[in-house]
Design a protein around this motif. Structure first.
Motif, mmCIF file in Angstrom:
data_model
loop_
_atom_site.group_PDB
_atom_site.id
_atom_site.type_symbol
_atom_site.label_atom_id
_atom_site.label_comp_id
_atom_site.label_asym_id
_atom_site.label_seq_id
_atom_site.Cartn_x
_atom_site.Cartn_y
_atom_site.Cartn_z
ATOM 1 N N VAL A 176 1.704 -0.591 0.273
ATOM 2 C CA VAL A 176 3.131 -1.410 0.144
ATOM 3 C C VAL A 176 2.817 -2.934 0.303
ATOM 4 C CG1 VAL A 176 4.424 0.576 1.490
ATOM 5 C CG2 VAL A 176 3.425 -1.079 2.837
ATOM 6 N N MET A 177 1.533 -3.069 0.693
ATOM 7 C CA MET A 177 1.441 -4.537 0.831
ATOM 8 C C MET A 177 0.872 -5.138 -0.697
ATOM 9 S SD MET A 177 -0.117 -4.851 4.365
ATOM 10 C CE MET A 177 -0.535 -6.508 4.449
ATOM 11 N N LEU A 178 0.615 -4.117 -1.641
ATOM 12 C CA LEU A 178 0.229 -4.274 -3.052
ATOM 13 C C LEU A 178 -1.252 -4.649 -3.037
ATOM 14 C CD1 LEU A 178 3.384 -5.985 -4.710
ATOM 15 C CD2 LEU A 178 2.819 -3.639 -4.360
ATOM 16 N N GLU A 179 -1.859 -4.257 -2.038
ATOM 17 C CA GLU A 179 -3.408 -4.669 -2.166
ATOM 18 C C GLU A 179 -4.182 -3.736 -3.037
ATOM 19 O OE1 GLU A 179 -4.640 -4.870 2.039
ATOM 20 O OE2 GLU A 179 -3.381 -6.728 2.165
ATOM 21 N N GLU A 180 -3.789 -2.548 -2.758
ATOM 22 C CA GLU A 180 -4.623 -1.170 -3.709
ATOM 23 C C GLU A 180 -3.673 0.044 -3.583
ATOM 24 O OE1 GLU A 180 -8.149 0.749 -1.869
ATOM 25 O OE2 GLU A 180 -8.222 -1.043 -0.900
ATOM 26 N N GLU A 181 -3.863 0.982 -4.644
ATOM 27 C CA GLU A 181 -3.042 2.189 -4.597
ATOM 28 C C GLU A 181 -3.776 2.975 -3.357
ATOM 29 O OE1 GLU A 181 -2.000 5.547 -7.623
ATOM 30 O OE2 GLU A 181 -3.488 4.357 -8.192
ATOM 31 N N ILE A 182 -2.813 3.750 -2.660
ATOM 32 C CA ILE A 182 -3.337 4.508 -1.571
ATOM 33 C C ILE A 182 -2.681 5.734 -1.983
ATOM 34 C CG2 ILE A 182 -3.235 4.902 0.771
ATOM 35 C CD1 ILE A 182 -4.529 2.431 0.217
ATOM 36 N N ASP A 183 -3.658 6.944 -2.031
ATOM 37 C CA ASP A 183 -3.124 8.245 -2.453
ATOM 38 C C ASP A 183 -2.657 8.924 -0.973
ATOM 39 O OD1 ASP A 183 -3.805 8.183 -4.803
ATOM 40 O OD2 ASP A 183 -5.966 8.806 -4.597
ATOM 41 N N THR A 184 -3.090 8.567 -0.007
ATOM 42 C CA THR A 184 -2.861 9.139 1.300
ATOM 43 C C THR A 184 -2.194 8.047 2.391
ATOM 44 O OG1 THR A 184 -4.325 10.906 1.070
ATOM 45 C CG2 THR A 184 -3.370 10.781 3.393
#
Length: 162
Positions: free
Chosen positions: A92-100
């Motif tokens: 949500v902070m647009l740092e990296e895609e998080i799958d979980t």
């Protein structure tokens, strides 16, 4: 003639978005407000979307646990639920895609019921099998730990006390 309920039904909702942080979701004749806290630019008029999905897990656990208990012959006298989860905010902070986004979810279930140990075990097993929101979490890779605190009284001995 018995009425048979449909097994697949449409889900329809609409949302208005009066600000960048607040969403007003209309479903049936209800409106649910989701918002961010003030420190994240919201007006704090409702739970955040991520808090709302965690609340949905609690609510779904309540509904499905009661259904599973009734089917197993377990008579719930009281039920309290609490959730603790770790939330990986990098997505949500647009740092990296998080799958979980919620890697660890702890669900504390405090239950008082009349019935047998077998009915309790059947209820626990079927809760995992049938709770759709729990399945969404598990499907995204979340580890859900259920901590049960159970007061179980045999139905026959409960009637003897009356």
């Amino acid at each position: 003639m018995a009425i048979r309920q449909k097994t697949v039904v449409p889900v329809r909702m609409e949302a208005s978005c009066p600000t960048h942080a607040r969403t007003e979701v209309s479903v049936r004749d209800l409106v649910a407000v989701m918002d961010e806290p003030v420190e994240r630019g919201g007006t704090n008029r409702g739970a955040s979307p991520t808090e709302t999905v965690c609340a949905a897990l609690l609510a779904c656990t309540n509904v499905i646990l009661h259904r599973c208990a009734a089917a197993a012959g377990l008579d719930i006298q009281s039920l309290d639920l609490a959730l603790n989860a770790s939330f990986d905010r990098r997505g949500v902070m647009l740092e990296e895609e998080i799958d979980t986004p919620f890697p660890d979810v702890e669900l504390n279930i405090t239950l008082s019921a009349l019935g047998t140990e077998a009915a309790l075990q059947e209820t626990k097993t079927n809760l995992k099998r049938f709770c759709p929101v729990s399945k969404l979490f598990a499907g995204s890779g979340s580890t859900i730990t259920e901590n049960w605190s159970v007061t179980l009284q045999n139905k026959e001995s409960a009637h003897d006390d009356v």
